[in-house]
Scaffold this motif. Structure first.
Motif, short mmCIF file in Angstrom:
data_model
loop_
_atom_site.label_atom_id
_atom_site.label_comp_id
_atom_site.label_asym_id
_atom_site.label_seq_id
_atom_site.Cartn_x
_atom_site.Cartn_y
_atom_site.Cartn_z
N ALA A 43 0.83 -1.21 0.00
CA ALA A 43 0.00 0.00 0.00
C ALA A 43 0.86 1.26 0.00
O ALA A 43 0.55 2.24 -0.68
N TYR A 55 2.52 1.81 -3.40
CA TYR A 55 1.50 2.33 -4.32
C TYR A 55 1.24 3.82 -4.03
O TYR A 55 1.10 4.63 -4.95
N PHE A 88 -6.04 3.89 -10.62
CA PHE A 88 -6.89 4.47 -9.58
C PHE A 88 -8.14 5.11 -10.19
O PHE A 88 -9.27 4.92 -9.71
N ILE A 130 -12.02 -4.40 -2.00
CA ILE A 130 -11.08 -5.29 -1.30
C ILE A 130 -9.66 -4.94 -1.72
O ILE A 130 -9.31 -5.01 -2.90
N GLY A 131 -8.83 -4.56 -0.73
CA GLY A 131 -7.48 -4.07 -1.03
C GLY A 131 -7.54 -2.59 -1.34
O GLY A 131 -7.17 -2.14 -2.42
N VAL A 132 -8.00 -1.80 -0.36
CA VAL A 132 -8.37 -0.39 -0.64
C VAL A 132 -7.17 0.54 -0.78
O VAL A 132 -7.26 1.57 -1.44
N GLY A 133 -6.04 0.19 -0.17
CA GLY A 133 -4.85 1.01 -0.32
C GLY A 133 -4.87 2.27 0.54
O GLY A 133 -5.86 2.59 1.20
N GLY A 156 -9.67 -7.94 6.20
CA GLY A 156 -10.04 -9.13 5.45
C GLY A 156 -8.98 -9.43 4.42
O GLY A 156 -8.34 -8.51 3.90
N VAL A 210 -8.21 -11.28 0.80
CA VAL A 210 -8.97 -11.72 -0.38
C VAL A 210 -8.83 -13.22 -0.61
O VAL A 210 -9.65 -13.82 -1.31
N ALA A 244 -9.11 -3.95 -7.40
CA ALA A 244 -8.22 -3.12 -8.22
C ALA A 244 -6.78 -3.32 -7.73
O ALA A 244 -6.47 -3.06 -6.57
N ALA A 245 -5.94 -3.77 -8.64
CA ALA A 245 -4.51 -3.93 -8.37
C ALA A 245 -4.25 -4.72 -7.10
O ALA A 245 -3.37 -4.38 -6.32
C1 LIG Z 1 -1.59 -1.59 -5.16
S1 LIG Z 1 -2.66 -1.33 -3.78
C2 LIG Z 1 -4.20 -1.02 -4.66
C3 LIG Z 1 -5.11 -0.04 -3.94
C4 LIG Z 1 -6.44 0.23 -4.60
N1 LIG Z 1 -7.23 -1.00 -4.72
C5 LIG Z 1 -6.28 0.84 -5.97
O1 LIG Z 1 -6.23 0.09 -6.97
O2 LIG Z 1 -6.21 2.05 -6.09
C6 LIG Z 1 -2.91 -3.00 -3.22
C7 LIG Z 1 -3.68 -3.10 -1.92
O3 LIG Z 1 -4.10 -4.46 -1.75
C8 LIG Z 1 -3.84 -4.86 -0.42
N2 LIG Z 1 -3.65 -6.32 -0.42
C9 LIG Z 1 -2.62 -7.03 -0.91
N3 LIG Z 1 -2.81 -8.33 -0.74
C10 LIG Z 1 -4.03 -8.47 -0.14
C11 LIG Z 1 -4.79 -9.57 0.31
N4 LIG Z 1 -4.35 -10.82 0.16
N5 LIG Z 1 -5.99 -9.34 0.86
C12 LIG Z 1 -6.46 -8.07 1.04
N6 LIG Z 1 -5.77 -6.98 0.65
C13 LIG Z 1 -4.56 -7.17 0.07
C14 LIG Z 1 -2.61 -4.08 -0.02
O4 LIG Z 1 -2.47 -3.98 1.39
C15 LIG Z 1 -2.87 -2.74 -0.68
O5 LIG Z 1 -3.62 -1.90 0.14
#
Ligand SMILES: C[S@@+](CC[C@H](N)C(=O)[O-])C[C@H]1O[C@@H](n2cnc3c(N)ncnc32)[C@H](O)[C@@H]1O
Length: 278
Positions: free
Chosen positions: A14, A17, A52, A74-77, A126, A128, A155-156
């Motif tokens: 995060a 990113y 983004f 999920i994975g909000v960053g 949580g 994923v 996303a990502a």
């Molecule tokens: C590159 S950032 C993307 C943030 C946002 N989704 C965006 O695209 O703007 C990746 C995010 O996914 C989270 N992440 C990575 N592996 C994950 C997992 N197994 N479960 C949940 N979150 C995860 C990281 O902590 C981070 O916040």
């Protein structure tokens, strides 16, 4: 329970990113990792910004188009210091009655989101790869109705997961027909092996998790059993739009692909039917 972002000897996904996006929430190891990635692929910061933007644009579209009011990001960053509209901002602009729940497996991300992103109906821990932990989270149970369609934003995030296909299969089993997944993922297709190897090594060397570049075909296959929405289809994120009219420039050094896909089996009421779904 340990949290990946609390290990400040390693780069957090995060915070790296956040560096790409021009934010200020990173430490030295995050910056060094991001800079090593950018040395291999100078377009990464711009591609991250387009990713983004894509997430917000596609999420808002899915909510408005399919009239689905339950959104899981999920994975909000860590993005509160980034001057671009976030997923929850875009969704609530499209439908102020929607509920957006944020999930991440990194406690630092969650702390930021709780403090600085008021648009969420809940910010919950949580992973994923543990979908039951998400859908049956005690604090989510009263907020989402699993019998009804959801919009799920990935996303990502799946390029940090070794078995991304298992996540998509798990979603297929658990979500109601008519649910929509908005997904973006880095691809190795049409990027030189040298650049992909350089970016991969930067994460291997310093980050809490490796990054998995997948081919365009592998990313498309993640939507097996789903209907990828056309005309947007699976395209570079800066070219994704419901009517296929976005035409952002292609980057030479990195590609992030995006798509929206619908779980079939439900007679959908759509606001518009531009190209339909296939
Ligand atoms: C590159 S950032 C993307 C943030 C946002 N989704 C965006 O695209 O703007 C990746 C995010 O996914 C989270 N992440 C990575 N592996 C994950 C997992 N197994 N479960 C949940 N979150 C995860 C990281 O902590 C981070 O916040």
């Amino acid at each position: 329970m340990t949290s990946p972002g609390l290990d400040y000897d390693k780069a957090s996904l995060a915070r790296v990113y956040n560096f790409y996006l021009g934010g200020k929430d990173w430490s030295d190891v995050d910056k060094e990792t991001a800079q090593a990635v950018i040395r291999s692929a100078p377009d990464v910061p711009e591609a991250a910004r387009e990713n983004f933007r894509f997430a917000g644009r596609a999420a808002a579209w899915a909510v408005a188009e399919y009239r689905v009011r339950q959104v899981l990001d999920i994975g909000v960053g860590i993005v509160s210091d980034v001057p671009l509209p976030s997923v929850e901002t875009c969704v609530l602009a499209a439908d102020p009655g929607a509920t957006v729940l944020a999930f991440d497996n990194d406690e630092v991300v969650l702390a930021h989101a709780r403090a600085l992103r008021p648009g969420y109906g809940g910010v919950l821990r949580g992973d994923v790869t543990d979908l039951d932990g998400i859908f049956k989270h005690p604090d989510a149970v009263g907020l989402i109705d699993m019998a009804k369609p959801l919009v799920v934003i990935l996303a990502a995030v799946l390029h940090f997961v070794p078995d991304a296909a298992a996540v998509m299969a798990g979603l297929r089993e658990r979500l109601a027909p008519g649910s929509v997944v908005v997904l973006s993922h880095v691809t190795s297709t049409q990027t030189s092996e040298r650049r992909v190897a350089g970016m991969t090594k930067a994460y291997d060397d310093k980050a809490i998790s490796p990054i998995f570049f997948r081919s365009q075909e592998e990313i498309r296959a993640l939507a097996d059993g789903w209907d990828i929405v056309t005309p947007s289809d699976l395209v570079d994120v800066q070219r994704w739009s419901p009517d296929g009219t976005y035409a952002g420039p292609l980057y030479d050094t990195v590609r992030v692909l995006g798509m929206a896909a619908v779980l079939p089996g439900h007679q959908q009421e759509r606001a518009h039917t531009p190209g339909g779904a296939r």
